[in-house]
Structures are given as C-alpha cells and as structure tokens.
Design a protein around this motif. Structure first.
Motif, mmCIF file in Angstrom:
data_model
loop_
_atom_site.group_PDB
_atom_site.id
_atom_site.type_symbol
_atom_site.label_atom_id
_atom_site.label_comp_id
_atom_site.label_asym_id
_atom_site.label_seq_id
_atom_site.Cartn_x
_atom_site.Cartn_y
_atom_site.Cartn_z
ATOM 1 N N GLN A 60 32.507 5.100 -7.094
ATOM 2 C CA GLN A 60 32.386 6.498 -6.689
ATOM 3 C C GLN A 60 31.869 7.272 -7.895
ATOM 4 O O GLN A 60 32.507 7.274 -8.947
ATOM 5 N N THR A 62 29.816 11.058 -9.181
ATOM 6 C CA THR A 62 29.761 12.466 -8.768
ATOM 7 C C THR A 62 28.684 12.674 -7.707
ATOM 8 O O THR A 62 28.801 13.556 -6.867
ATOM 9 N N TRP A 63 27.650 11.865 -7.722
ATOM 10 C CA TRP A 63 26.549 12.002 -6.772
ATOM 11 C C TRP A 63 26.777 11.266 -5.461
ATOM 12 O O TRP A 63 26.126 11.534 -4.469
#
Length: 166
Positions: A60, A62-63
């Motif tokens: 995972q 941030t984008w």
C-alpha cells in the motif's frame, strides 16, 4: 515517460530487483495508478535477478495498491486471480520476445479480453531489423525466443484484434 495515465495497470514481466514499485515506475512512468498489478516469474527465476524485497505480499503506497502474482505468461489465462480483472493499461517492457511465438496468440487474446474499453496494450521489444546488425546469426539475448521485425509483429497484433495507434 510519455505513456498515458492509467488508474489500473497490469505490468507483465514488470518486477524490479531494486524497488517494490516495479520496473515501470523505476524506469520513469510519471503517473501513479490507483492499482498496479505485476505478473512475473517466481522471484528465484526472474530475469534481472532475485528481488531484494518480498513479493509475497501486497503493498500500500500513498498513490495506491500494488499486487504481485507469479507464473508464466504463456499460461496467464489459467491464473484465476487475474481472470475477472480489467485494466486500463497492460504493459510489457522487453517481455514479448521471451514468449514462444506459438503461445503469443493466446497471450494476446487474454490481454485483449482483460482491457477496459478504450484500454491500452503497450509494449516495447527489440527490433530484429536492427539487432541482426549486431548479431547476425543469433539473437541479442540467449533467452529470446524470437526477435520480431515491426511488420510481422504488426500483422500478429492486427490478426488478434488490436488496432495499432503508434
């Protein structure tokens, strides 16, 4: 760096030994998808060497989310975890030449079926018209199953329902 923006990408053969995000991002893809899926050989068989990070988990960022799946592209239609997914872009960077020509139509048909409407199949591959200048009697890499001349590959793509944009 000029590839279109896509929210969901399947990168076939896109592992990197260096960064978790894979080769597409490592090589400068300027956009960040919400979902990036990398399908490549098992880590101990990958072309550029075993990665320095785990490919046995999802990442995972941030984008968005990154998922790794492993297997042989010639058998991609048999991988149930990919069978119902659709992608805005399917990318193969220096991969198509590693696929036996007899298997390529099945791979292309699976790719066509797995693209969203208006999705892109983007790839690059050595041009045999140029590589034969370097290596007249063999391919530039011993793992290449074939090195295509542009017109031959264009015919194969069109025969399998693709429209060539560039």
């Amino acid at each position: 760096k000029q590839l279109p923006k896509a929210n969901s990408i399947l990168d076939i053969g896109g592992s990197s030994p260096n960064i978790e995000e894979g080769a597409l991002i490592e090589l400068g893809y300027p956009h960040r998808p919400k979902k990036l899926t990398i399908f490549d050989l098992p880590p101990n068989e990958q072309y550029w060497g075993k990665p320095r990070f785990s490919q046995d988990k999802n990442y995972q960022f941030t984008w968005g989310v990154l998922n790794y799946y492993h297997g042989r592209v010639e058998n991609i239609k048999n991988y149930s975890h990919l069978s119902n997914q659709k992608f805005d872009m399917i990318y193969m960077g220096q991969t198509i030449e590693h696929i036996y020509p007899d298997s390529l139509p099945n791979v292309l048909q699976w790719i066509k079926k797995s693209l969203n409407d208006h999705g892109y199949f983007i790839f690059d591959t050595p041009n045999r018209e140029l590589t034969k200048l370097q290596m007249q009697n063999k391919y530039i890499d011993e793992d290449h199953k074939i090195e295509y001349v542009p017109n031959a590959l264009k015919l194969i793509l069109e025969k399998n329902g693709f429209i060539i944009k560039d």
